[in-house]
Design an enzyme around this catalytic site. Structure first.
Site, PDB file in Angstrom:
ATOM      1  N   GLY A  36     110.621 111.938  34.113  1.00 28.74           N
ATOM      2  CA  GLY A  36     111.094 111.247  32.915  1.00 28.74           C
ATOM      3  C   GLY A  36     112.572 111.368  32.624  1.00 28.74           C
ATOM      4  N   LYS A 473     133.652 114.917  88.440  1.00 25.20           N
ATOM      5  CA  LYS A 473     134.736 115.626  87.759  1.00 25.20           C
ATOM      6  C   LYS A 473     135.231 116.820  88.572  1.00 25.20           C
ATOM      7  CE  LYS A 473     132.327 116.668  84.158  1.00 25.20           C
ATOM      8  NZ  LYS A 473     131.055 116.115  84.679  1.00 25.20           N
ATOM      9  N   SER A 541     131.888 117.841  78.147  1.00 22.29           N
ATOM     10  CA  SER A 541     132.464 117.715  76.795  1.00 22.29           C
ATOM     11  C   SER A 541     132.075 116.378  76.164  1.00 22.29           C
ATOM     12  CB  SER A 541     133.988 117.888  76.818  1.00 22.29           C
ATOM     13  OG  SER A 541     134.604 117.115  77.800  1.00 22.29           O
TER      14      SER A 541
END
Length: 637
Positions: A36, A473, A541
């Site tokens: 309420g 990489k 990463s």
């Protein structure tokens, strides 16, 4: 309006003066779903006679269409303004409403009860002096009741009204009311409320809201309005030490120099001595300037410009304090955090921290614990998810002026901002400075990076190789180092797998662990670059935020991002280590490209596509880049 003050027509200046002199109260309504809250605010607005006649007519019409009270006016519609709120009969956003009585002016924040909107509730509570916590008398203290009570306590609200609503549905049964009061008081022994008032009421019918209920003859306490008009929340504020965060250095001409901002706490008068943090410079107030003329005294929440008796250096973001009570300053804190983002809080990730008018880089060093807001139990945690609350250690990129939140809500609070999206992701309260941080200072060294690099006849740099597992990489990085070694350069490779055998062997592959993995490697890379080395860093990463962090902790031009752009299907087809096959079989969790995201670099210095060139050709591209940009001084390729 349905009602107006007769003084408006007979003495408008007198009316405005009376309004100006009234005290001011901010309060929040909170609690579980359908207790309420919106109806109560609608009742307060209705009873205070601050509803326009056409607005009232519209509400009467809307009540028949989307109301929930049958033939009665649905007062909640005065507050629930969003279409989605009216359709669902719930509050989603924070709704602010102003009203006043003969004794006081009010701003009330109606906040949502659903758990998913807890962040909105916290926003509303952050500036409130009083909390009205509604409880449906039929259901008693609920999980969300406890959640909101804890957040109110955490955010420094000292005065709370427990409004036991819908008592009309239980014929104002005193035994039920007493049971709810006992239940809540037992829970609240762990909270930091200065006072609690329990009021039986019916927001729909108005019982004990503005007028005393004839149906609750056993209740002798104040009505809600009586409580709100008389609760003292001002004396503590005015006695707080003076604080003025400088928002603007006001220099309209050569003869005027003032420092503008809104008084965060306390009061100041002409002639008072002040101290500026962080510089520590002292002076005294020469004048207090406002749009409406000079003042003798300025108080909390007033927007003012201070001129000083002395010419001292003050900038935006500095904090002007009472000379006898200066704020502290530090760059490491223990703090409480309410997390407000769908993306989890990850220790080690770089955010922006904003407090007052100052913004500095920040990261969460560690999470001490997460609090179960329903039981107040504390549990270990590596991350915080949406709407969770935890105690953390903060590390900042620069010191800030502060007060503990328990002493000053304005100078002890902060928000965390995502550096990529600029979205607010967390709100926090400073507990205290980590004293050991003040004892750790940089040691001056006579041999520094320029001397180390000059000895090696090269410009130090970090070659940051990023890409999917199997992209090539490490192969390319290894060939680049061999080429540089043959050319007499000084290098070192930090390879992801090798580092995880030692420095990072305690980390797994969750998002939180990946962030910490890169944070540690970034700091190690910084040391190696400081040693004058060309450092080759080969890590997946996967997150932009951590690659940006690595870039930011190095000097300009020292970070060279190399995106080894190999598509997932090609990398998976190579699968030299058999990792993709295991990930597809469910034997490896959180594998980048399969069930963990990889965020593609936006503006890398070098892009290598191993589909179009051999690893040896890729290595030559990188070495040529270094030569062309002056990293290999005096070297003829």
């Amino acid at each position: 309006m349905s009602h107006h003050d007769d003084l408006i027509a007979t003495d408008i200046l007198g009316y405005l003066d009376a309004q100006e002199r009234k005290s001011f109260l901010r309060f929040i309504t909170c609690g579980s779903v359908d207790d309420g809250k919106s109806t109560l605010i609608g009742r307060l607005l209705y009873d205070s006679k601050l509803i326009y006649e056409d607005q009232l007519a519209t509400i009467e019409k809307d009540s028949k269409k989307s109301g929930t009270q049958g033939d009665k006016i649905d007062l909640a519609l005065l507050v629930d303004g969003l279409a989605a709120e009216r359709e669902q009969g719930i509050t989603i956003d924070v709704a602010y409403r102003f009203f006043s009585t003969d004794k006081r002016k009010f701003i009330v924040a109606d906040t949502p009860g659903h758990e998913q909107y807890t962040r909105n509730m916290a926003t509303g509570a952050s500036t409130a002096d009083v909390a009205i916590l509604l409880i449906d008398a039929r259901h008693g203290v609920q999980i969300q009741t406890r959640r909101h009570a804890y957040i109110c306590s955490l955010l420094g609200i000292k005065h709370v009204v427990i409004a036991v609503n819908k008592m009309d549905l239980l014929d104002f049964d005193q035994r039920k009311f007493n049971a709810i009061e006992t239940d809540f008081r037992d829970f609240a022994t762990q909270l930091d409320f200065a006072d609690m008032a329990f009021i039986p009421m019916s927001a729909l019918d108005g019982d004990n809201v503005s007028t005393r209920s004839a149906r609750a003859g056993w209740y002798s306490g104040p009505t809600l309005m009586e409580y709100l008009e008389t609760v003292d929340v001002e004396s503590a504020d005015l006695n707080a030490p003076f604080r003025l965060p400088v928002q603007w250095v006001n220099r309209p001409n050569l003869d005027f120099r003032g420092f503008s901002g809104t008084v965060a706490s306390g009061k100041i008068k002409v002639g008072d001595e002040i101290i500026v943090i962080p510089s520590g410079k002292r002076s005294a107030v020469a004048s207090i300037v406002t749009f409406d003329g000079d003042l003798k005294v300025a108080r909390e929440d007033q927007a003012v410009t201070l001129t000083l008796e002395d010419e001292i250096d003050i900038s935006r973001g500095d904090l002007i304090c009472a000379a006898e009570h200066p704020a502290g300053q530090s760059d490491q804190f223990k703090a409480d955090i309410i997390w407000m983002s769908d993306d989890a809080l990850l220790p080690g990730r770089q955010y922006l921290l904003k407090t007052g008018n100052k913004t500095v880089p920040a990261s969460i060093s560690s999470i001490n614990h997460r609090t179960n807001v329903n039981t107040l139990a504390k549990a270990a945690a590596k991350t915080l998810d949406l709407n969770e609350i935890g105690e953390v250690k903060l590390s900042l990129g620069a010191p800030i002026a502060f007060d503990p939140y328990s002493e000053n809500r304005n100078t002890g609070s902060f928000i965390l901002i995502d550096r990529q999206s600029n979205a607010t992701v967390g709100a926090g309260m400073i507990r205290f400075s980590l004293r050991r941080a003040k004892n750790v200072v940089w040691q001056d060294l006579e041999v520094a990076k320029p001397e180390r690099a000059g000895q090696k006849n090269q410009k130090p740099a970090a070659l940051w190789f990023t890409g999917l597992s199997g992209s090539g990489k490490s192969t390319v990085a290894n060939l680049v180092e061999k080429r540089l070694f043959d050319l007499g350069r000084h290098t070192y490779i930090l390879d992801g797998d090798n580092v995880r055998h030692g420095l990072n062997n305690d980390l797994g592959f969750t998002d939180a662990d990946r962030v910490e993995n890169i944070r540690r490697v970034s700091e190690l890379t910084k040391l190696m670059v400081d040693a004058g080395l060309v450092t080759l860093v080969s890590f997946i990463s996967p997150f932009k935020a951590e690659r940006r962090m690595a870039r930011d902790i190095l000097d300009d031009g020292e970070f060279i991002e190399i995106f080894v752009n190999t598509p997932l299907d090609v990398a998976e087809a190579r699968d030299v280590k058999g990792l993709y096959a295991k990930a597809r079989a469910g034997l490896i969790e959180n594998f980048t490209g399969i069930d963990s995201d990889y965020e593609i670099p936006e503006n890398p210095e070098i892009i290598i596509n191993t589909n179009d060139m051999s690893a040896k050709e890729a290595a030559e591209v990188i070495v040529t880049y270094l030569q062309d940009n002056g990293y290999l001084e005096g070297l003829d390729l």
